[in-house]
Motif scaffolding. Structure first.
Motif, PDB file in Angstrom:
ATOM      1  N   VAL A 103      69.545  -9.243   5.378  1.00  0.00           N
ATOM      2  CA  VAL A 103      69.079 -10.040   4.290  1.00  0.00           C
ATOM      3  C   VAL A 103      67.834 -10.884   4.988  1.00  0.00           C
ATOM      4  CG1 VAL A 103      69.219 -11.886   2.626  1.00  0.00           C
ATOM      5  CG2 VAL A 103      70.819 -10.186   2.555  1.00  0.00           C
ATOM      6  N   VAL A 104      66.678 -10.835   4.462  1.00  0.00           N
ATOM      7  CA  VAL A 104      65.277 -11.101   5.243  1.00  0.00           C
ATOM      8  C   VAL A 104      65.321 -12.866   4.015  1.00  0.00           C
ATOM      9  CG1 VAL A 104      63.095 -11.427   5.538  1.00  0.00           C
ATOM     10  CG2 VAL A 104      64.549  -9.676   6.462  1.00  0.00           C
ATOM     11  N   ILE A 105      65.488 -13.768   4.730  1.00  0.00           N
ATOM     12  CA  ILE A 105      65.260 -15.012   4.036  1.00  0.00           C
ATOM     13  C   ILE A 105      63.965 -15.552   4.551  1.00  0.00           C
ATOM     14  CG2 ILE A 105      65.975 -17.215   2.951  1.00  0.00           C
ATOM     15  CD1 ILE A 105      68.721 -16.413   3.203  1.00  0.00           C
ATOM     16  N   SER A 106      62.685 -15.707   3.544  1.00  0.00           N
ATOM     17  CA  SER A 106      61.577 -16.428   4.068  1.00  0.00           C
ATOM     18  C   SER A 106      61.065 -17.325   3.303  1.00  0.00           C
ATOM     19  CB  SER A 106      60.582 -15.019   4.339  1.00  0.00           C
ATOM     20  OG  SER A 106      59.520 -15.367   5.133  1.00  0.00           O
ATOM     21  N   GLY A 107      59.877 -17.911   3.768  1.00  0.00           N
ATOM     22  CA  GLY A 107      59.400 -18.910   3.234  1.00  0.00           C
ATOM     23  C   GLY A 107      58.631 -20.015   3.986  1.00  0.00           C
ATOM     24  N   PRO A 108      57.805 -20.777   3.368  1.00  0.00           N
ATOM     25  CA  PRO A 108      57.304 -21.953   4.214  1.00  0.00           C
ATOM     26  C   PRO A 108      58.215 -22.908   4.940  1.00  0.00           C
ATOM     27  CG  PRO A 108      55.978 -21.624   2.269  1.00  0.00           C
ATOM     28  CD  PRO A 108      57.265 -20.832   2.120  1.00  0.00           C
ATOM     29  N   SER A 109      57.723 -23.319   6.053  1.00  0.00           N
ATOM     30  CA  SER A 109      58.583 -24.315   6.657  1.00  0.00           C
ATOM     31  C   SER A 109      58.889 -25.701   6.054  1.00  0.00           C
ATOM     32  CB  SER A 109      57.807 -24.793   8.162  1.00  0.00           C
ATOM     33  OG  SER A 109      58.438 -25.634   8.742  1.00  0.00           O
ATOM     34  N   GLY A 110      59.851 -25.951   5.918  1.00  0.00           N
ATOM     35  CA  GLY A 110      59.702 -27.507   4.739  1.00  0.00           C
ATOM     36  C   GLY A 110      60.524 -26.931   3.413  1.00  0.00           C
ATOM     37  N   THR A 111      60.913 -25.607   3.065  1.00  0.00           N
ATOM     38  CA  THR A 111      61.234 -25.282   1.738  1.00  0.00           C
ATOM     39  C   THR A 111      62.801 -25.325   1.680  1.00  0.00           C
ATOM     40  OG1 THR A 111      61.352 -22.885   2.514  1.00  0.00           O
ATOM     41  CG2 THR A 111      59.286 -23.870   1.198  1.00  0.00           C
ATOM     42  N   GLY A 112      63.482 -25.761   2.773  1.00  0.00           N
ATOM     43  CA  GLY A 112      65.038 -25.872   2.744  1.00  0.00           C
ATOM     44  C   GLY A 112      65.627 -24.453   2.967  1.00  0.00           C
ATOM     45  N   LYS A 113      65.008 -23.790   3.601  1.00  0.00           N
ATOM     46  CA  LYS A 113      65.776 -22.243   3.770  1.00  0.00           C
ATOM     47  C   LYS A 113      66.887 -22.526   4.900  1.00  0.00           C
ATOM     48  CE  LYS A 113      62.472 -20.287   6.276  1.00  0.00           C
ATOM     49  NZ  LYS A 113      61.334 -21.299   6.492  1.00  0.00           N
ATOM     50  N   SER A 114      66.887 -23.400   5.780  1.00  0.00           N
ATOM     51  CA  SER A 114      67.951 -23.622   6.673  1.00  0.00           C
ATOM     52  C   SER A 114      69.090 -24.222   5.972  1.00  0.00           C
ATOM     53  CB  SER A 114      67.378 -24.421   7.855  1.00  0.00           C
ATOM     54  OG  SER A 114      66.390 -23.867   8.576  1.00  0.00           O
ATOM     55  N   THR A 115      68.762 -25.169   5.117  1.00  0.00           N
ATOM     56  CA  THR A 115      69.949 -25.563   4.196  1.00  0.00           C
ATOM     57  C   THR A 115      70.633 -24.911   3.326  1.00  0.00           C
ATOM     58  OG1 THR A 115      68.757 -27.652   4.211  1.00  0.00           O
ATOM     59  CG2 THR A 115      70.468 -27.843   2.717  1.00  0.00           C
ATOM     60  N   LEU A 116      69.895 -24.041   2.884  1.00  0.00           N
ATOM     61  CA  LEU A 116      70.410 -22.901   1.852  1.00  0.00           C
ATOM     62  C   LEU A 116      71.422 -21.964   2.755  1.00  0.00           C
ATOM     63  CD1 LEU A 116      67.490 -22.346  -0.483  1.00  0.00           C
ATOM     64  CD2 LEU A 116      69.790 -23.044  -1.053  1.00  0.00           C
ATOM     65  N   ILE A 117      70.680 -21.469   3.846  1.00  0.00           N
ATOM     66  CA  ILE A 117      71.518 -20.569   4.755  1.00  0.00           C
ATOM     67  C   ILE A 117      72.667 -21.169   5.266  1.00  0.00           C
ATOM     68  CG2 ILE A 117      71.290 -19.343   7.150  1.00  0.00           C
ATOM     69  CD1 ILE A 117      68.521 -18.962   6.436  1.00  0.00           C
ATOM     70  N   LYS A 118      72.728 -22.304   5.563  1.00  0.00           N
ATOM     71  CA  LYS A 118      73.913 -23.154   6.287  1.00  0.00           C
ATOM     72  C   LYS A 118      75.107 -23.229   5.183  1.00  0.00           C
ATOM     73  CE  LYS A 118      75.493 -27.255   8.531  1.00  0.00           C
ATOM     74  NZ  LYS A 118      76.658 -27.275   7.727  1.00  0.00           N
ATOM     75  N   LEU A 131      56.378 -30.132  -0.874  1.00  0.00           N
ATOM     76  CA  LEU A 131      56.388 -29.270   0.378  1.00  0.00           C
ATOM     77  C   LEU A 131      56.023 -30.443   1.581  1.00  0.00           C
ATOM     78  CD1 LEU A 131      57.178 -26.786   2.311  1.00  0.00           C
ATOM     79  CD2 LEU A 131      54.936 -26.228   2.087  1.00  0.00           C
ATOM     80  N   GLU A 132      54.860 -31.007   1.356  1.00  0.00           N
ATOM     81  CA  GLU A 132      54.085 -31.929   2.207  1.00  0.00           C
ATOM     82  C   GLU A 132      55.256 -33.220   2.477  1.00  0.00           C
ATOM     83  OE1 GLU A 132      49.838 -34.367   3.164  1.00  0.00           O
ATOM     84  OE2 GLU A 132      50.073 -32.802   1.416  1.00  0.00           O
ATOM     85  N   ASP A 133      55.671 -33.859   1.323  1.00  0.00           N
ATOM     86  CA  ASP A 133      56.495 -34.842   1.524  1.00  0.00           C
ATOM     87  C   ASP A 133      57.581 -34.540   2.383  1.00  0.00           C
ATOM     88  OD1 ASP A 133      54.902 -36.292  -0.315  1.00  0.00           O
ATOM     89  OD2 ASP A 133      56.038 -36.060  -2.047  1.00  0.00           O
ATOM     90  N   ARG A 134      58.328 -33.347   1.975  1.00  0.00           N
ATOM     91  CA  ARG A 134      59.270 -32.833   2.760  1.00  0.00           C
ATOM     92  C   ARG A 134      59.220 -32.722   4.371  1.00  0.00           C
ATOM     93  NH1 ARG A 134      61.860 -27.998  -0.846  1.00  0.00           N
ATOM     94  NH2 ARG A 134      62.286 -29.109  -2.546  1.00  0.00           N
ATOM     95  N   LEU A 135      57.891 -32.207   4.738  1.00  0.00           N
ATOM     96  CA  LEU A 135      57.550 -31.990   6.077  1.00  0.00           C
ATOM     97  C   LEU A 135      57.283 -33.478   6.813  1.00  0.00           C
ATOM     98  CD1 LEU A 135      54.984 -29.078   5.834  1.00  0.00           C
ATOM     99  CD2 LEU A 135      57.184 -28.999   7.070  1.00  0.00           C
ATOM    100  N   LYS A 136      56.599 -34.269   5.973  1.00  0.00           N
ATOM    101  CA  LYS A 136      56.628 -35.686   6.239  1.00  0.00           C
ATOM    102  C   LYS A 136      57.830 -36.370   6.632  1.00  0.00           C
ATOM    103  CE  LYS A 136      51.770 -36.638   5.007  1.00  0.00           C
ATOM    104  NZ  LYS A 136      50.976 -37.255   3.740  1.00  0.00           N
ATOM    105  N   GLY A 137      58.741 -36.226   5.838  1.00  0.00           N
ATOM    106  CA  GLY A 137      60.020 -36.722   5.624  1.00  0.00           C
ATOM    107  C   GLY A 137      60.905 -36.376   7.036  1.00  0.00           C
ATOM    108  N   ARG A 138      60.633 -35.203   7.524  1.00  0.00           N
ATOM    109  CA  ARG A 138      61.290 -34.781   8.894  1.00  0.00           C
ATOM    110  C   ARG A 138      60.932 -35.645  10.088  1.00  0.00           C
ATOM    111  NH1 ARG A 138      59.981 -28.466   9.818  1.00  0.00           N
ATOM    112  NH2 ARG A 138      61.406 -27.414   8.353  1.00  0.00           N
ATOM    113  N   LYS A 139      59.821 -36.263  10.116  1.00  0.00           N
ATOM    114  CA  LYS A 139      59.163 -36.997  11.154  1.00  0.00           C
ATOM    115  C   LYS A 139      59.253 -36.438  12.395  1.00  0.00           C
ATOM    116  CE  LYS A 139      60.326 -41.646   9.019  1.00  0.00           C
ATOM    117  NZ  LYS A 139      60.166 -41.274   7.796  1.00  0.00           N
ATOM    118  N   THR A 140      59.083 -34.924  12.350  1.00  0.00           N
ATOM    119  CA  THR A 140      59.006 -34.345  13.685  1.00  0.00           C
ATOM    120  C   THR A 140      57.727 -33.637  13.853  1.00  0.00           C
ATOM    121  OG1 THR A 140      59.822 -32.259  12.306  1.00  0.00           O
ATOM    122  CG2 THR A 140      61.373 -33.390  13.658  1.00  0.00           C
ATOM    123  N   GLU A 141      56.643 -33.809  12.969  1.00  0.00           N
ATOM    124  CA  GLU A 141      55.479 -33.194  13.045  1.00  0.00           C
ATOM    125  C   GLU A 141      54.425 -34.233  13.545  1.00  0.00           C
ATOM    126  OE1 GLU A 141      55.597 -30.105  12.627  1.00  0.00           O
ATOM    127  OE2 GLU A 141      57.362 -29.833  11.800  1.00  0.00           O
TER     128      GLU A 141
END
Length: 201
Positions: free
Chosen positions: A9-24, A132-142
């Protein structure tokens, strides 16, 4: 009766869409049915990340040599770092008779489509660019520069997501709803694997 061979299963999408959370969540709830193909990367580990668990952290020289030897299903360069899925990472999961999850970007999806893997393709998208922008800013890693790069890439990925390249698109506006959609799409494969495991008891 032929043994059920799970499709990756390929799960794709822009960074910050919550892919990692869904996969976890999927891996936590169905750990006996799913395995995660651990990607290689030349970027430095972030706080809390472990080598061999989150990524295989490597050097550019080592990774480029492995790519030249044909050891990767897909590779991509992102923000000056190489990322890739090795054939061995996928085989390790499939040998366990589990559904192999590949978390890859648009470049990776295009590469996988050139292989004989025949996975199911799932696209996770944000409700809109503002979210998406809000989520990426919220990470504080960028940094501002890397944020703009990620947003520019997101626009390209969203456009690619509308070309019919994926079997299903899930809008992650509400995590629980998105997760139910993800489970629903994969329910048939999970059911087949459950039957397979039950038969072998």
């Amino acid at each position: 009766m032929a043994e059920f061979a799970p499709r990756p299963v390929v799960i794709s999408g822009p960074s910050g869409t919550g892919k990692s959370t869904l996969i976890k969540k999927l891996m936590d709830d169905y750990k006996e049915y799913f395995g995660f193909s651990i990607s290689h990367t030349t970027r430095k580990a972030r706080p809390g990340e472990e080598d061999g668990k989150d990524y295989h952290f490597t050097t550019r020289d080592e990774m480029e040599a492995a790519i030249d030897r044909g050891e990767f299903v897909e590779t991509a360069e992102y923000s000056g770092n190489l990322y890739g899925t090795s054939k061995k990472a996928v085989e390790d999961v499939l040998e366990q008779k589990k559904i192999c999850i590949l978390d890859i970007d648009m470049q990776g999806v295009k590469s996988v489509k050139q292989t004989n893997l025949k996975p199911r393709y799932i696209f996770i998208r944000p409700p809109d660019m503002e979210a998406l922008e809000d989520r990426l800013k919220g990470r504080k890693t960028e940094s501002e520069e890397s944020l703009q790069k990620r947003l520019h890439s997101a626009i390209e990925e969203l456009e690619y997501g509308q070309t019919g390249a994926y079997d299903v698109t899930i809008i992650n506006d509400n995590l629980e709803i998105a997760y139910e959609e993800l489970k629903g799409f994969l329910s048939q494969d999970i059911a087949e694997l459950k039957k397979e495991k039950y038969r072998k008891r």
